[in-house]
Motif scaffolding. Structure first.
Motif, PDB file in Angstrom:
ATOM      1  N   ARG A  38      -3.642 -10.259   0.087  1.00 31.37           N
ATOM      2  CA  ARG A  38      -4.338  -9.138   0.019  1.00 31.37           C
ATOM      3  C   ARG A  38      -3.521  -7.848  -0.163  1.00 31.37           C
ATOM      4  NH1 ARG A  38      -9.339  -6.118   2.722  1.00 31.37           N
ATOM      5  NH2 ARG A  38      -9.627  -5.166   1.902  1.00 31.37           N
ATOM      6  N   ALA A  39      -2.813  -7.726   0.948  1.00 34.22           N
ATOM      7  CA  ALA A  39      -1.752  -6.775   1.719  1.00 34.22           C
ATOM      8  C   ALA A  39      -0.641  -6.956   0.033  1.00 34.22           C
ATOM      9  CB  ALA A  39      -0.639  -7.137   2.783  1.00 34.22           C
ATOM     10  N   VAL A  40      -0.052  -7.587   0.302  1.00 43.34           N
ATOM     11  CA  VAL A  40       0.693  -7.771  -1.271  1.00 43.34           C
ATOM     12  C   VAL A  40       0.001  -6.405  -2.740  1.00 43.34           C
ATOM     13  CG1 VAL A  40       2.143  -8.012  -2.657  1.00 43.34           C
ATOM     14  CG2 VAL A  40       2.744  -8.887  -0.610  1.00 43.34           C
ATOM     15  N   GLU A  41      -1.016  -6.807  -2.287  1.00 42.50           N
ATOM     16  CA  GLU A  41      -1.935  -6.705  -3.863  1.00 42.50           C
ATOM     17  C   GLU A  41      -2.787  -5.139  -3.149  1.00 42.50           C
ATOM     18  OE1 GLU A  41      -4.174 -10.696  -5.556  1.00 42.50           O
ATOM     19  OE2 GLU A  41      -5.428  -9.249  -4.189  1.00 42.50           O
ATOM     20  N   GLN A  42      -2.176  -4.882  -2.610  1.00 42.40           N
ATOM     21  CA  GLN A  42      -3.196  -3.543  -1.899  1.00 42.40           C
ATOM     22  C   GLN A  42      -1.885  -2.369  -1.928  1.00 42.40           C
ATOM     23  OE1 GLN A  42      -6.852  -2.360  -0.499  1.00 42.40           O
ATOM     24  NE2 GLN A  42      -7.065  -4.698  -2.306  1.00 42.40           N
ATOM     25  N   THR A  43      -0.601  -2.948  -1.367  1.00 44.72           N
ATOM     26  CA  THR A  43       0.094  -2.326  -1.777  1.00 44.72           C
ATOM     27  C   THR A  43       1.125  -2.205  -3.234  1.00 44.72           C
ATOM     28  OG1 THR A  43       1.029  -3.431   0.320  1.00 44.72           O
ATOM     29  CG2 THR A  43       3.069  -2.366  -1.168  1.00 44.72           C
ATOM     30  N   ALA A  44       0.673  -3.126  -4.044  1.00 50.67           N
ATOM     31  CA  ALA A  44       1.296  -2.707  -5.764  1.00 50.67           C
ATOM     32  C   ALA A  44       0.087  -1.641  -6.486  1.00 50.67           C
ATOM     33  CB  ALA A  44       1.007  -3.989  -6.810  1.00 50.67           C
ATOM     34  N   LYS A  45      -1.092  -2.114  -6.203  1.00 55.74           N
ATOM     35  CA  LYS A  45      -2.219  -0.805  -6.410  1.00 55.74           C
ATOM     36  C   LYS A  45      -1.969   0.822  -5.812  1.00 55.74           C
ATOM     37  CE  LYS A  45      -6.524  -3.916  -6.506  1.00 55.74           C
ATOM     38  NZ  LYS A  45      -7.441  -4.405  -5.873  1.00 55.74           N
ATOM     39  N   ALA A  46      -1.573   0.479  -4.441  1.00 50.76           N
ATOM     40  CA  ALA A  46      -1.508   2.233  -4.368  1.00 50.76           C
ATOM     41  C   ALA A  46       0.078   2.550  -4.278  1.00 50.76           C
ATOM     42  CB  ALA A  46      -0.791   1.607  -3.152  1.00 50.76           C
ATOM     43  N   ALA A  79      11.620   6.016  -4.284  1.00 46.87           N
ATOM     44  CA  ALA A  79      13.136   5.432  -4.603  1.00 46.87           C
ATOM     45  C   ALA A  79      13.607   5.787  -6.278  1.00 46.87           C
ATOM     46  CB  ALA A  79      12.989   4.211  -4.724  1.00 46.87           C
ATOM     47  N   ALA A  80      14.698   6.189  -6.634  1.00 53.19           N
ATOM     48  CA  ALA A  80      15.035   6.783  -6.928  1.00 53.19           C
ATOM     49  C   ALA A  80      14.943   5.292  -8.428  1.00 53.19           C
ATOM     50  CB  ALA A  80      16.704   7.297  -7.249  1.00 53.19           C
ATOM     51  N   ASP A  81      15.027   4.019  -7.883  1.00 50.57           N
ATOM     52  CA  ASP A  81      15.159   3.202  -9.314  1.00 50.57           C
ATOM     53  C   ASP A  81      13.421   2.327  -9.108  1.00 50.57           C
ATOM     54  OD1 ASP A  81      15.004   2.500  -6.069  1.00 50.57           O
ATOM     55  OD2 ASP A  81      16.151   0.475  -7.354  1.00 50.57           O
ATOM     56  N   PHE A  82      12.992   3.419  -8.890  1.00 45.17           N
ATOM     57  CA  PHE A  82      11.619   2.534  -8.732  1.00 45.17           C
ATOM     58  C   PHE A  82      11.011   2.800 -10.119  1.00 45.17           C
ATOM     59  CE2 PHE A  82       6.849   3.318  -9.456  1.00 45.17           C
ATOM     60  CZ  PHE A  82       6.359   2.571  -8.826  1.00 45.17           C
ATOM     61  N   ALA A  83       9.863   1.469 -10.438  1.00 46.30           N
ATOM     62  CA  ALA A  83       9.505   1.199 -11.944  1.00 46.30           C
ATOM     63  C   ALA A  83       7.788   0.996 -11.626  1.00 46.30           C
ATOM     64  CB  ALA A  83       9.968   0.826 -12.643  1.00 46.30           C
ATOM     65  N   ALA A  84       7.197   1.131 -12.175  1.00 39.49           N
ATOM     66  CA  ALA A  84       5.418   0.224 -12.056  1.00 39.49           C
ATOM     67  C   ALA A  84       6.054  -1.266 -12.398  1.00 39.49           C
ATOM     68  CB  ALA A  84       4.629   0.942 -12.377  1.00 39.49           C
ATOM     69  N   LEU A  85       7.128  -1.460 -13.458  1.00 44.21           N
ATOM     70  CA  LEU A  85       6.977  -2.422 -14.193  1.00 44.21           C
ATOM     71  C   LEU A  85       7.117  -3.326 -13.195  1.00 44.21           C
ATOM     72  CD1 LEU A  85       6.099  -4.735 -16.660  1.00 44.21           C
ATOM     73  CD2 LEU A  85       8.817  -4.262 -16.873  1.00 44.21           C
ATOM     74  N   ARG A  86       8.267  -2.975 -12.525  1.00 39.87           N
ATOM     75  CA  ARG A  86       9.144  -4.523 -11.969  1.00 39.87           C
ATOM     76  C   ARG A  86       7.629  -4.911 -10.465  1.00 39.87           C
ATOM     77  NH1 ARG A  86      13.878  -1.785  -8.319  1.00 39.87           N
ATOM     78  NH2 ARG A  86      14.374  -4.045  -7.841  1.00 39.87           N
ATOM     79  N   VAL A  87       7.770  -3.679  -9.845  1.00 39.12           N
ATOM     80  CA  VAL A  87       5.986  -4.161  -9.508  1.00 39.12           C
ATOM     81  C   VAL A  87       5.028  -5.606  -9.485  1.00 39.12           C
ATOM     82  CG1 VAL A  87       4.061  -3.441  -8.576  1.00 39.12           C
ATOM     83  CG2 VAL A  87       5.760  -1.536  -8.245  1.00 39.12           C
ATOM     84  N   ASP A  88       4.493  -4.766 -11.015  1.00 43.31           N
ATOM     85  CA  ASP A  88       4.167  -6.204 -12.057  1.00 43.31           C
ATOM     86  C   ASP A  88       4.731  -7.765 -11.657  1.00 43.31           C
ATOM     87  OD1 ASP A  88       2.096  -4.325 -12.377  1.00 43.31           O
ATOM     88  OD2 ASP A  88       2.540  -3.640 -14.645  1.00 43.31           O
ATOM     89  N   VAL A  89       5.679  -7.602 -11.862  1.00 47.64           N
ATOM     90  CA  VAL A  89       7.092  -8.848 -12.482  1.00 47.64           C
ATOM     91  C   VAL A  89       6.606  -8.784 -10.873  1.00 47.64           C
ATOM     92  CG1 VAL A  89       9.329  -9.503 -12.589  1.00 47.64           C
ATOM     93  CG2 VAL A  89       7.891  -8.320 -13.948  1.00 47.64           C
TER      94      VAL A  89
END
Length: 534
Positions: A498-506, A446-456
């Motif tokens: 766990r699914a959420v955590e694995q998604t964030a790692k990917a 996505a154009a607005d992807f940001a790793a920081l938002r994933v962590d939040v």
């Protein structure tokens, strides 16, 4: 023909299924099974429809079923030989009437379904030949006053018209053998030339494909491919037979001359029918592999199209950097599938069918990606690229973990049903909503992807998980939930977490690969933590 065919199918019972399942492991055995079973049940359509059914349910592979279909066309010639040999070589009523009598007695007084079905088949067999006797006598009287040749256009146009007539009659009567019996009787009585009769016989072969087409409507992709192969075989065989029609008839005359036997119209038509079906099988021997490849590229379901790699091109394997770019693009597709699994598992109404579909597509893509990575690894790859390859495989493992967790989660959610109390339902919905939010922000394409938002969002999910966990434990301690149900609901929450955590790692690792950064550090827990029991 209907009495005969239906009776034989009922008498055969499970034998038809057993023969198809056990006797098709190789092309030769599949071909032999098709010939044998069609000769026994006297219906190539029955064998074709049964094969489509078995392919549809996964009991028979497309590769093996293909040869059963080819064999059924050869087996269908047996009835033509019976009509030609018995219907025009002996006094029919001398054997047909006793057979009808025995069959009727068994049908009316037989004990057990098999015996009554056998009686029906015998009665149908006798009535079939009595009908041929009636046709012979009727056509012999008509023949003196009517010449069908005057209604047949000369040349290839006339042949094509006769092929069309044979096709339409077979579709209407749903029994190619009955149509061929009519054609043989007309030719034997002089109402139709041998060439015209043979052209109509070609049409009967094409007409048998109609039932297969109808049977494949709404079936699986492989079942539709099998029906298409049946149509392809009969069309190609019919076209070749029509082109070679005069030559084949002349050749058959020479063969019969060598054997010192008179060449009657009935035997000529039977020989022609067998010859062009066998010729069709011989044509398919070198073409079967290509036909399977062509069928594999067509009649795909949306799920199959989704599971097919789009970027893994073998031509890029010699250039590792390009190959890794193609791999990264394919990992974008697997990430989208993992996100879809999480989204459907965490929704207010979990969609188990959608999760299973996307998980299956992800599994198929993961197999293709793994094979592609193995081929890249077989080449001499620079150290930097080797590290990117390893990290790509790590991402794929995360994504597969997401799909596995979601499959277990939706199955468990369907068993448990809604939360029994409003406070727990509110906490569960807030937790699931945070999981849905992460599925939205973890799309690194996505154009607005940001790793920081994933962590939040991941931190928000952890907070909601802790609230839900505390609520479930409290409900169990105060007997608002049974201990077993409390444990199962905790396991459901753990699966989604766990699914959420694995998604964030990917998502983090894909972002790092895009930016050519070092691999991000993952929190404790590892990549291959086992799924919860059950």
């Amino acid at each position: 023909m209907h009495l005969l065919t239906d009776g034989l199918k009922l008498a055969a019972g499970r034998a038809l299924e057993d023969l198809l399942e056990r006797s098709t492991s190789t092309p030769a055995r599949g071909l032999a099974a098709g010939v044998l079973i069609t000769s026994l049940v006297q219906s190539s359509t029955a064998v074709t429809v049964a094969s489509i059914g078995f392919v549809n349910t996964g009991l028979l592979s497309l590769r093996n079923a293909l040869w059963v279909i080819f064999g059924s066309n050869v087996g269908s010639t047996m009835n033509v030989w019976l009509v030609a040999a018995l219907g025009f070589g002996v006094k029919i009523d001398a054997f047909a009437l006793p057979i009808v009598g025995v069959g009727a007695a068994l049908l009316l007084a037989g004990r057990g379904l098999r015996l009554r079905a056998l009686g029906q088949a015998l009665a149908g067999f006798g009535v079939l030949f009595l009908g041929i006797d009636v046709l012979k006598e009727s056509f012999s009287g008509v023949g003196a006053h009517l010449d069908l040749a005057t209604f047949i256009a000369p040349g290839w146009g006339g042949y094509l018209m006769l092929v069309a007539v044979g096709t339409v009659l077979t579709v209407l009567m749903q029994a190619s053998s009955a149509v061929i019996a009519l054609v043989i009787t007309a030719a034997q009585s002089g109402l139709m030339s041998i060439e015209a009769a043979c052209a109509m016989v070609i049409g009967t072969n094409i007409g048998t494909t109609f039932t297969a087409i109808v049977a494949a409507i709404g079936a699986t992709a492989n079942a539709r491919r099998l029906a298409a192969s049946h149509v392809f075989f009969n069309l190609v065989t019919g076209a070749v037979a029509l082109i070679l029609l005069p030559g084949l008839i002349g050749l058959l005359g020479v063969v019969r001359g060598w054997l010192g036997q008179p060449l009657t119209p009935a035997l000529t038509i039977a020989l022609f029918h067998s010859a062009f079906n066998v010729l069709g099988v011989l044509l398919m021997v070198p073409a079967a592999g290509r036909l399977l490849d062509w069928l594999g590229r067509h009649f795909r379901t949306p799920e199959e199209a989704l599971a097919r790699p789009q970027f893994l091109d073998a031509s890029t394997l010699g250039l590792p950097d390009l190959a890794l770019r193609a791999l990264r693009m394919e990992l974008g597709r697997t990430q989208a599938l993992a996100l879809a699994c999480l989204r459907n598992a965490a929704s207010a109404a979990p969609d188990e069918a959608a999760v299973n579909r996307d998980a299956a597509a992800l599994g198929a893509l993961a197999g293709a990606v793994g094979g592609y990575c193995g081929r890249i690894n077989a080449a001499v790859v620079p150290l930097v690229l080797a590290d990117r390859l390893a990290r790509s495989l790590r991402v794929l493992q995360y994504q597969q973990n997401v799909a596995d967790c979601c499959r277990y989660a939706v199955a468990l959610a369907a068993q448990l049903g809604p939360m029994p109390t409003l406070p727990l339902a509110t906490a569960a919905r807030a937790f699931a909503h945070s999981a849905e939010r992460l599925s939205a922000v973890a799309d690194c394409g996505a154009a607005d992807f940001a790793a920081l938002r994933v962590d939040v969002v991941l931190a928000e999910m952890e907070a909601e998980y802790d609230r839900l966990k505390e609520g479930l434990l409290g409900a169990g301690a105060h007997a608002q939930l049974g201990i077993r149900e409390m444990q199962e609901r905790l396991r459901l929450a753990s699966l989604l977490r766990r699914a959420v955590e694995q998604t964030a790692k990917a998502a983090r690792h894909l972002a790092a690969l895009d930016e050519r950064e070092a691999a991000p550090s993952d929190p404790p827990g590892g990549d291959y933590e086992p799924l919860p029991a059950g």
